[in-house]
Design a protein around this motif. Structure first.
Motif, PDB file in Angstrom:
ATOM      1  N   LEU A 169       2.879 -42.007  -3.447  1.00  0.00           N
ATOM      2  CA  LEU A 169       3.355 -40.761  -2.841  1.00  0.00           C
ATOM      3  C   LEU A 169       3.492 -40.981  -1.338  1.00  0.00           C
ATOM      4  CD1 LEU A 169       3.956 -37.718  -3.295  1.00  0.00           C
ATOM      5  CD2 LEU A 169       1.563 -37.305  -2.719  1.00  0.00           C
ATOM      6  N   THR A 170       4.698 -40.820  -0.813  1.00  0.00           N
ATOM      7  CA  THR A 170       4.936 -41.067   0.612  1.00  0.00           C
ATOM      8  C   THR A 170       5.196 -39.796   1.403  1.00  0.00           C
ATOM      9  OG1 THR A 170       7.285 -41.480   0.150  1.00  0.00           O
ATOM     10  CG2 THR A 170       5.820 -43.395   0.195  1.00  0.00           C
ATOM     11  N   SER A 171       5.578 -38.716   0.731  1.00  0.00           N
ATOM     12  CA  SER A 171       5.811 -37.456   1.443  1.00  0.00           C
ATOM     13  C   SER A 171       5.630 -36.307   0.466  1.00  0.00           C
ATOM     14  CB  SER A 171       7.224 -37.432   2.045  1.00  0.00           C
ATOM     15  OG  SER A 171       7.415 -36.249   2.810  1.00  0.00           O
ATOM     16  N   GLY A 172       4.845 -35.304   0.871  1.00  0.00           N
ATOM     17  CA  GLY A 172       4.544 -34.184  -0.004  1.00  0.00           C
ATOM     18  C   GLY A 172       5.522 -33.030   0.144  1.00  0.00           C
ATOM     19  N   PHE A 173       5.224 -31.971  -0.572  1.00  0.00           N
ATOM     20  CA  PHE A 173       6.053 -30.759  -0.579  1.00  0.00           C
ATOM     21  C   PHE A 173       5.643 -29.869   0.590  1.00  0.00           C
ATOM     22  CE2 PHE A 173       6.946 -26.412  -1.851  1.00  0.00           C
ATOM     23  CZ  PHE A 173       8.208 -26.497  -2.434  1.00  0.00           C
ATOM     24  N   GLY A 174       6.624 -29.297   1.293  1.00  0.00           N
ATOM     25  CA  GLY A 174       6.313 -28.354   2.372  1.00  0.00           C
ATOM     26  C   GLY A 174       7.009 -28.699   3.669  1.00  0.00           C
ATOM     27  N   MET A 175       6.632 -27.987   4.743  1.00  0.00           N
ATOM     28  CA  MET A 175       7.244 -28.196   6.047  1.00  0.00           C
ATOM     29  C   MET A 175       6.866 -29.573   6.595  1.00  0.00           C
ATOM     30  SD  MET A 175       8.992 -25.455   6.487  1.00  0.00           S
ATOM     31  CE  MET A 175       9.475 -25.630   8.209  1.00  0.00           C
ATOM     32  N   ARG A 176       7.850 -30.242   7.212  1.00  0.00           N
ATOM     33  CA  ARG A 176       7.582 -31.559   7.799  1.00  0.00           C
ATOM     34  C   ARG A 176       8.625 -31.843   8.869  1.00  0.00           C
ATOM     35  NH1 ARG A 176      10.160 -36.437   4.103  1.00  0.00           N
ATOM     36  NH2 ARG A 176      12.275 -35.567   4.027  1.00  0.00           N
ATOM     37  N   LEU A 181      16.543 -36.261  10.967  1.00  0.00           N
ATOM     38  CA  LEU A 181      17.111 -35.140  11.714  1.00  0.00           C
ATOM     39  C   LEU A 181      16.333 -34.849  12.996  1.00  0.00           C
ATOM     40  CD1 LEU A 181      17.942 -32.715   8.753  1.00  0.00           C
ATOM     41  CD2 LEU A 181      19.459 -34.340   9.924  1.00  0.00           C
ATOM     42  N   GLY A 182      15.018 -35.169  12.999  1.00  0.00           N
ATOM     43  CA  GLY A 182      14.231 -35.009  14.219  1.00  0.00           C
ATOM     44  C   GLY A 182      13.693 -33.617  14.457  1.00  0.00           C
ATOM     45  N   PHE A 183      13.822 -32.698  13.513  1.00  0.00           N
ATOM     46  CA  PHE A 183      13.234 -31.366  13.675  1.00  0.00           C
ATOM     47  C   PHE A 183      12.530 -30.979  12.382  1.00  0.00           C
ATOM     48  CE2 PHE A 183      17.737 -30.789  12.509  1.00  0.00           C
ATOM     49  CZ  PHE A 183      17.624 -30.047  11.338  1.00  0.00           C
ATOM     50  N   THR A 184      11.688 -29.947  12.467  1.00  0.00           N
ATOM     51  CA  THR A 184      10.880 -29.521  11.327  1.00  0.00           C
ATOM     52  C   THR A 184      11.740 -28.759  10.331  1.00  0.00           C
ATOM     53  OG1 THR A 184       8.903 -29.387  12.709  1.00  0.00           O
ATOM     54  CG2 THR A 184       8.856 -28.200  10.618  1.00  0.00           C
ATOM     55  N   THR A 185      11.603 -29.144   9.076  1.00  0.00           N
ATOM     56  CA  THR A 185      12.376 -28.497   8.019  1.00  0.00           C
ATOM     57  C   THR A 185      11.562 -28.503   6.732  1.00  0.00           C
ATOM     58  OG1 THR A 185      14.479 -28.517   6.827  1.00  0.00           O
ATOM     59  CG2 THR A 185      13.504 -30.649   7.332  1.00  0.00           C
ATOM     60  N   MET A 186      11.988 -27.714   5.765  1.00  0.00           N
ATOM     61  CA  MET A 186      11.285 -27.621   4.494  1.00  0.00           C
ATOM     62  C   MET A 186      11.638 -28.814   3.608  1.00  0.00           C
ATOM     63  SD  MET A 186       9.154 -25.847   2.724  1.00  0.00           S
ATOM     64  CE  MET A 186       8.600 -25.614   1.036  1.00  0.00           C
ATOM     65  N   HIS A 187      10.609 -29.500   3.154  1.00  0.00           N
ATOM     66  CA  HIS A 187      10.803 -30.602   2.202  1.00  0.00           C
ATOM     67  C   HIS A 187      10.564 -30.034   0.804  1.00  0.00           C
ATOM     68  CE1 HIS A 187       9.647 -34.753   0.483  1.00  0.00           C
ATOM     69  NE2 HIS A 187      10.932 -34.746   0.719  1.00  0.00           N
ATOM     70  N   LYS A 188      11.631 -29.887   0.024  1.00  0.00           N
ATOM     71  CA  LYS A 188      11.573 -29.138  -1.221  1.00  0.00           C
ATOM     72  C   LYS A 188      11.265 -30.003  -2.445  1.00  0.00           C
ATOM     73  CE  LYS A 188      14.722 -25.558   0.469  1.00  0.00           C
ATOM     74  NZ  LYS A 188      15.970 -24.792   0.223  1.00  0.00           N
ATOM     75  N   GLY A 189      10.634 -31.112  -2.216  1.00  0.00           N
ATOM     76  CA  GLY A 189      10.218 -31.976  -3.316  1.00  0.00           C
ATOM     77  C   GLY A 189       9.133 -32.905  -2.835  1.00  0.00           C
ATOM     78  N   VAL A 190       8.894 -33.961  -3.572  1.00  0.00           N
ATOM     79  CA  VAL A 190       7.954 -35.000  -3.162  1.00  0.00           C
ATOM     80  C   VAL A 190       8.687 -36.333  -3.217  1.00  0.00           C
ATOM     81  CG1 VAL A 190       5.873 -33.774  -3.882  1.00  0.00           C
ATOM     82  CG2 VAL A 190       7.060 -35.240  -5.513  1.00  0.00           C
ATOM     83  N   ASP A 191       8.259 -37.263  -2.365  1.00  0.00           N
ATOM     84  CA  ASP A 191       8.871 -38.583  -2.314  1.00  0.00           C
ATOM     85  C   ASP A 191       7.903 -39.620  -2.869  1.00  0.00           C
ATOM     86  OD1 ASP A 191      11.051 -37.439  -1.144  1.00  0.00           O
ATOM     87  OD2 ASP A 191      10.573 -38.111   0.899  1.00  0.00           O
ATOM     88  N   PHE A 192       8.420 -40.486  -3.729  1.00  0.00           N
ATOM     89  CA  PHE A 192       7.648 -41.593  -4.286  1.00  0.00           C
ATOM     90  C   PHE A 192       8.267 -42.893  -3.808  1.00  0.00           C
ATOM     91  CE2 PHE A 192       6.914 -38.251  -7.521  1.00  0.00           C
ATOM     92  CZ  PHE A 192       5.526 -38.224  -7.497  1.00  0.00           C
ATOM     93  N   GLY A 193       7.520 -43.646  -3.014  1.00  0.00           N
ATOM     94  CA  GLY A 193       8.007 -44.938  -2.555  1.00  0.00           C
ATOM     95  C   GLY A 193       7.835 -45.991  -3.637  1.00  0.00           C
ATOM     96  N   ALA A 194       8.867 -46.780  -3.865  1.00  0.00           N
ATOM     97  CA  ALA A 194       8.834 -47.837  -4.878  1.00  0.00           C
ATOM     98  C   ALA A 194       9.890 -48.861  -4.514  1.00  0.00           C
ATOM     99  CB  ALA A 194       9.103 -47.257  -6.270  1.00  0.00           C
TER     100      ALA A 194
END
Length: 373
Positions: A169-176, A181-194
């Motif tokens: 898991l490299t990035s969770g759900f929520g604001m980040r 883009l360089g600004f805070t935005t809603m991350h509407k999923g999760v990222d799995f690095g592979a």
């Protein structure tokens, strides 16, 4: 499958005279050319018998390394991970000191040598003191066996928690802060690095709603599982041979990890949608599968009791035990075993040094009395 071709050479011409192939573990087919140029086929069937392996271990560094140390084949361990992936987040919940256990079928030939591995009959994991136990059982009204916990509840959920094997898991759900883009935005999923090209599985049975390029998502697949749940998979390097409207099964490969669209590196962006709104895939409550009841539950408990008795008669053993047995087999056949003995003793710390010395003497006598000179 391995295919062996045999040729003869005459006057600088190559002519096929034989072919051997092994379509299955117990069957060998041989083709040979006759004098008249025709081919004759001969099938050899090697009788196999089922045996059972009961092994397990404690996780020290990684689950796969500990499984290898316990003598669990990679294919069996991969299947075990897929079974537990309904309930276990392998990136966050598995820690050193946790333990695992598996009981699976293995086919052996007349000499007792393992030929291939069968299905898992029982699997267990203890994570932070909490034990999960899964039993294989075929309900009387189903054509295929399934896996249930000790209470007769199916382990299968509507969706897999992790649709990529071995991912982190490299990035969770929520604001980040968006890395591009360089600004805070809603991350509407999760990222799995592979790694690039890692297979991506459908999280559940469903119908393909979209399969193609989707802007910043890159190569993208969305699957509708029912009237409530959908899942989406983004940044793929390639999409499997899917068509919109096609039905897919849970665990089916639908694409491969990549970095298409707006991505900094290879990963899977995974979304779960409830009534078309993205929710946190790691915390959403998912409906479970079948719960056995009545006479079927009674039959299940009877099958569990029989399996537990069977496992009790097959003591838990791991690769350490297998190494020692292999050493004994070599010694009996008169093969030089000094190096094998050193390896076995190193892996069997509970054997006292003096016992090892007596074993070495015995091995030396075995070699001197063997057929080899």
């Amino acid at each position: 499958q391995e295919i062996t071709l045999t040729f003869s050479q005459n006057d600088d011409q190559m002519k096929l005279v034989g072919l051997n192939l092994k379509p299955s573990a117990e069957r060998t087919v041989a083709l040979s050319r006759s004098q008249d140029g025709s081919f004759a086929a001969k099938e050899t069937v090697r009788p196999l018998a089922p045996s059972f392996v009961h092994t397990g271990g404690t996780i020290n560094s990684s689950l796969f390394q500990s499984a290898q140390d316990a003598g669990i084949p990679a294919a069996v361990m991969t299947e075990m991970i897929r079974l537990f992936s309904y309930d276990v987040d392998f990136q966050r919940e598995v820690k050193p000191g946790d333990s695992f256990e598996v009981y699976f079928e293995r086919m052996v030939d007349g000499s007792g040598h393992a030929v291939n591995n069968g299905g898992i009959l029982y699997a267990a994991m203890t994570l932070s003191g909490h034990t999960l136990q899964y039993y294989r059982y075929k309900p009387s009204d189903q054509s295929d066996a399934d896996y249930f916990n000790a209470n007769g509840q199916s382990i299968r959920k509507a969706l897999l928690r992790t649709p990529v094997d071995g991912a982190r898991l490299t990035s969770g759900f929520g604001m980040r802060l968006h890395p591009l883009l360089g600004f805070t935005t809603m991350h509407k999923g999760v990222d799995f690095g592979a790694p690039y090209g890692t297979p991506i599985m459908a999280a559940g049975d469903g119908t393909v709603e979209m399969a193609g390029w989707n802007g910043a998502y890159g190569k993208y697949v969305r699957i509708r599982h029912n009237g409530t749940y959908s899942t989406a998979y983004a940044h793929m390097s390639a999409i499997a041979n899917l068509r919109v409207g096609e039905h897919v099964h849970q665990g089916q490969v639908i694409g491969y990890v990549g970095a298409t669209g707006r991505a900094t590196g290879p990963h899977l962006h995974y979304e779960v949608l409830v009534y078309k709104v993205q929710v946190n895939p790691l915390s959403v409550r998912l409906p479970s599968g079948r719960n056995l009841d009545g006479k079927e539950l009674a039959r299940f408990h009877q099958a569990v009791d029989q399996l537990n008795t069977q496992m009790a008669e097959a003591p838990l053993r791991g690769k350490l035990f297998e190494d020692f047995i292999r050493f004994v087999d070599f010694a009996r056949t008169g093969v030089e075993v000094v190096d094998e003995l050193d390896i076995a003793l190193a892996r069997l710390p509970r054997i006292r040094k003096q016992e090892g010395e007596r074993c070495a003497d015995g091995a030396a006598r075995c070699v001197s009395n063997g057929k080899r000179k």
